[in-house]
Design an enzyme around this catalytic site. Structure first.
Site, short mmCIF file in Angstrom:
data_model
loop_
_atom_site.label_atom_id
_atom_site.label_comp_id
_atom_site.label_asym_id
_atom_site.label_seq_id
_atom_site.Cartn_x
_atom_site.Cartn_y
_atom_site.Cartn_z
N HIS A 59 35.80 48.17 45.63
CA HIS A 59 35.86 48.43 47.07
C HIS A 59 34.46 48.71 47.64
CE1 HIS A 59 38.82 49.90 50.43
NE2 HIS A 59 37.72 49.38 50.95
N ARG A 113 42.22 44.32 52.17
CA ARG A 113 43.07 45.37 51.61
C ARG A 113 43.89 44.82 50.46
NH1 ARG A 113 40.29 48.29 53.37
NH2 ARG A 113 40.54 50.20 54.56
N ILE A 140 35.86 40.96 61.56
CA ILE A 140 35.24 40.61 60.27
C ILE A 140 35.42 39.13 59.95
CG2 ILE A 140 35.16 41.13 57.79
CD1 ILE A 140 36.14 43.97 58.49
N GLY A 154 32.87 46.69 49.89
CA GLY A 154 32.60 45.96 51.14
C GLY A 154 31.71 46.71 52.13
N ASP A 201 37.82 42.78 45.80
CA ASP A 201 37.12 44.05 46.02
C ASP A 201 38.10 45.19 46.27
OD1 ASP A 201 34.70 45.59 46.55
OD2 ASP A 201 35.26 45.56 48.67
N GLU A 215 44.06 52.20 44.28
CA GLU A 215 42.63 52.40 44.01
C GLU A 215 42.39 53.84 43.60
OE1 GLU A 215 40.26 51.00 47.27
OE2 GLU A 215 41.09 48.99 47.15
C1 3PG Z 1 37.09 49.97 55.72
O1 3PG Z 1 38.31 49.90 55.91
O2 3PG Z 1 36.34 50.47 56.56
C2 3PG Z 1 36.50 49.36 54.49
O3 3PG Z 1 37.48 48.91 53.62
C3 3PG Z 1 35.54 50.29 53.79
O4 3PG Z 1 36.15 51.34 53.13
P1 3PG Z 1 35.25 52.51 52.54
O5 3PG Z 1 34.59 53.21 53.66
O6 3PG Z 1 36.20 53.39 51.80
O7 3PG Z 1 34.24 51.89 51.62
#
Ligand code: 3PG
Length: 315
Positions: free
Chosen positions: A280, A232, A153, A282, A256, A261
């Protein structure tokens, strides 16, 4: 006997339709209460497909005596107690790479939102305002961008940013030299935090990275600098983040992900006007969810039809 597969955390049902060839399946549309709603299905589950909203603990495993496989439809497996799974003979796999482009794009979206204050400007417009001068921002172009964690990433972020002609500095203990000619390795995290204008985090949550971005690093940032985190939550000391943002020791931040969470409703972080928050998101794109879903489906087919485990994640 055909396996029973439980798909959690609001994944797209259509993607899983071909699972009929493998076994029975149940898809839970609502990510928010997934943990509770899957409880009643655990006793008969042979496989679980989860995102980050479902946590796999020793208690989950106690309630799932038939469980053989947990697939993390995504990247991070910090929500799975992998040692407990191993002890119970439950295999764990993820879908590496499938959502990485979306995560990288979200980090860049956060950078732009933070630098140009677009989220706050939108909120005031919706309330009838037109506060042009209040929302003067800064450019991303030609800034020094520090990338913490230079795996898949982090590297996509570096590539996608090239149009902004930044200076790119990265730090990753596992990457000696970048294959991207424009990305230079920093001596250490201190160099990233004290010299970069924009800092973006892309490391997994592990024992070593828990609380890694601490008060000292945050306080070493330049006062005009910004930090974004779409990796994270647990890697940043949130108390220290709150303090540097409150005291305006840094310009702004975009987050994010959070240590807990969903982020607590009364969290002080929600009250800061120099912090952009997203829940979250992403990997929450149509493309990423199609890719992770398709990858999870082929892994389930391989596992249950061919006795073959793809993309295993070890404890
Ligand atoms: C991941 O670790 O794949 C990402 O943070 C996405 O998490 P999510 O699938 O819970 O949105």
């Amino acid at each position: 006997m055909k396996p029973f597969i439980v798909v959690c955390d609001g994944m797209d049902k259509k993607v899983f339709e071909t699972l009929q060839a493998v076994g029975e399946f149940d898809v839970h549309p609502e990510p928010k209460n997934s943990q509770d709603t899957i409880k009643e299905l655990l006793p008969k589950a042979h496989a679980l497909v989860i995102r980050s909203a479902t946590t796999i603990t020793p208690e989950t495993l106690e309630q799932a005596p038939n469980l053989k496989l947990v697939i993390r439809a995504g990247e991070g497996t910090d929500n799975i107690d992998k040692k407990a799974c191993e002890a119970k003979g439950v295999k764990v796999a993820n879908t590496p790479g499938a959502n990485n482009n979306s995560a990288a794009e979200h980090a860049i979206a956060l950078m732009m939102t933070v630098l140009r204050k677009t989220a706050a400007a939108d909120a005031t417009m919706k309330n009838g305002g037109w506060d042009k001068s209040k929302y003067t921002g800064v450019e991303l172009s030609n800034k020094k961008v520090g990338i913490v964690g230079f795996g898949r990433i982090g590297q996509i972020v570096a590539k996608r940013l090239q149009g902004f002609e930044p200076e790119v500095l990265f730090f990753d203990p596992f990457v000696e030299k970048s294959e991207l000619p424009y990305a230079k390795k920093a001596a250490d995290l201190k160099e990233i935090f004290s010299t970069c204008d924009v800092i973006t985090l892309h490391t997994p949550l592990m024992e070593k990275t828990k609380g890694m971005v601490n008060s000292e690093l945050l306080n070493s940032m330049q006062s005009h600098a910004v930090i974004v985190n779409a990796s994270r939550g647990g890697i940043v000391d949130e108390e220290a983040l709150l303090q540097v943002l409150k005291d305006k020791k840094v310009r702004a931040a975009g987050f994010d992900v959070f240590a807990t969470e969903p982020l607590q409703e009364n969290s002080e972080l929600r009250k800061l006007d120099n912090l952009v928050l997203t829940p979250h998101l992403g990997a929450s794109t149509e493309e990423a969810q199609l890719r992770v879903g398709e990858m999870a489906v082929s892994q389930l087919k391989e596992f249950f039809l061919n006795d073959n485990l793809l993309n295993e994640v070890k404890a």
